[in-house]
Design a protein around this motif. Structure first.
Motif, PDB file in Angstrom:
ATOM      1  N   LEU A 171       0.821  -1.200   0.000  1.00 25.23           N
ATOM      2  CA  LEU A 171       0.000   0.000   0.000  1.00 25.23           C
ATOM      3  C   LEU A 171       0.861   1.258   0.000  1.00 25.23           C
ATOM      4  O   LEU A 171       0.626   2.191  -0.772  1.00 25.23           O
ATOM      5  N   LYS A 178      -7.325   6.844   1.419  1.00 30.91           N
ATOM      6  CA  LYS A 178      -7.365   5.383   1.327  1.00 30.91           C
ATOM      7  C   LYS A 178      -6.161   4.777   2.046  1.00 30.91           C
ATOM      8  O   LYS A 178      -6.305   3.807   2.788  1.00 30.91           O
ATOM      9  N   THR A 179      -4.987   5.363   1.837  1.00 28.06           N
ATOM     10  CA  THR A 179      -3.777   4.861   2.478  1.00 28.06           C
ATOM     11  C   THR A 179      -3.893   4.937   3.989  1.00 28.06           C
ATOM     12  O   THR A 179      -3.619   3.965   4.694  1.00 28.06           O
ATOM     13  N   TRP A 226      -6.538   2.405   5.464  1.00 22.39           N
ATOM     14  CA  TRP A 226      -6.026   1.034   5.465  1.00 22.39           C
ATOM     15  C   TRP A 226      -4.914   0.850   6.493  1.00 22.39           C
ATOM     16  O   TRP A 226      -4.820  -0.187   7.143  1.00 22.39           O
TER      17      TRP A 226
END
Length: 163
Positions: free
Chosen positions: A25, A118-119, A122
Motif C-alpha cells: 500500500l 485510502k492509504t 487502510w
C-alpha cells in the motif's frame, strides 16, 4: 493444536500478511505521488476486460490495457477493481496512463491512483488488526502459562491450634 502451530498461525495471520499489505500500500501511494510530480501522460487502450469470482465468492473486475511510448515501445498493464462495474470497458476503449520517463514500467491508469485517505484508512485498519493479533498472542501465552502451573495446594492447619 500445540503452541508452535498456534504461534505460527497468529504471527502469519496478524503480523506477516498485514505488514506485507502495508508495504504494498505504501509503495503504491509513493508511486502515485511520484507520478503526480514527475509522470508523463500517455494515451492507451483497453485490450481485454473481464470479471472473475474470487475465492471468497465476490466479484472482481480485471482490465488489461496497452499504451505506447513516444519511441513506439508498447507497454502492457492491468488493474483490478473489487466488485462489478456498471459497464465493462470494451476492447479499444481509451485509458489515460501516467508513467515515469526513466522507468515506463512504473505506471498507473488515471483513476487508479492510491490516495492519502485510502492509504491512511487502510494503515489504521492494519494497525488495529495487528493490535488484535498482539492481544490474541498475549492471551495464548497466558492460557499456556496457566495450564502448565500445578493447581494450588491447600495447607491445613494442625488441629488444636486456634488463634
Amino acid at each position: 493444536m500445540d503452541l508452535g502451530n498456534n504461534l505460527m498461525m497468529l504471527v502469519l495471520f496478524f503480523f506477516i500478511i498485514p505488514l506485507g499489505l502495508m508495504v504494498h500500500l505504501l509503495l503504491s501511494h509513493e508511486l502515485t505521488l511520484k507520478l503526480r510530480a514527475e509522470g508523463l501522460h500517455a494515451h492507451g487502450s483497453v485490450v481485454h476486460a473481464y470479471q472473475e469470482r474470487t475465492p471468497d465468492d465476490s466479484l472482481r473486475t480485471v482490465v488489461e490495457y496497452v499504451f505506447h511510448l513516444p519511441g513506439g515501445e508498447e507497454i502492457h498493464g492491468r488493474y483490478e477493481e473489487s466488485g462489478s462495474l456498471a459497464r465493462l470497458p470494451d476492447e479499444g476503449d481509451p485509458v489515460g496512463v501516467l508513467y515515469l520517463a526513466h522507468n515506463p514500467n512504473r505506471h498507473q491508469c488515471v483513476g487508479q491512483e492510491v490516495g492519502l485517505v485510502k492509504t491512511l484508512l487502510w494503515l489504521v485498519f492494519m494497525v488495529c488488526w495487528m493490535g488484535l493479533g498482539g492481544f490474541a498472542l498475549m492471551k495464548e501465552f497466558q492460557n499456556r502459562e496457566a495450564a502448565s502451573k500445578p493447581p494450588p495446594s491447600r495447607t491445613l492447619k494442625p488441629q488444636g491450634e486456634y488463634y
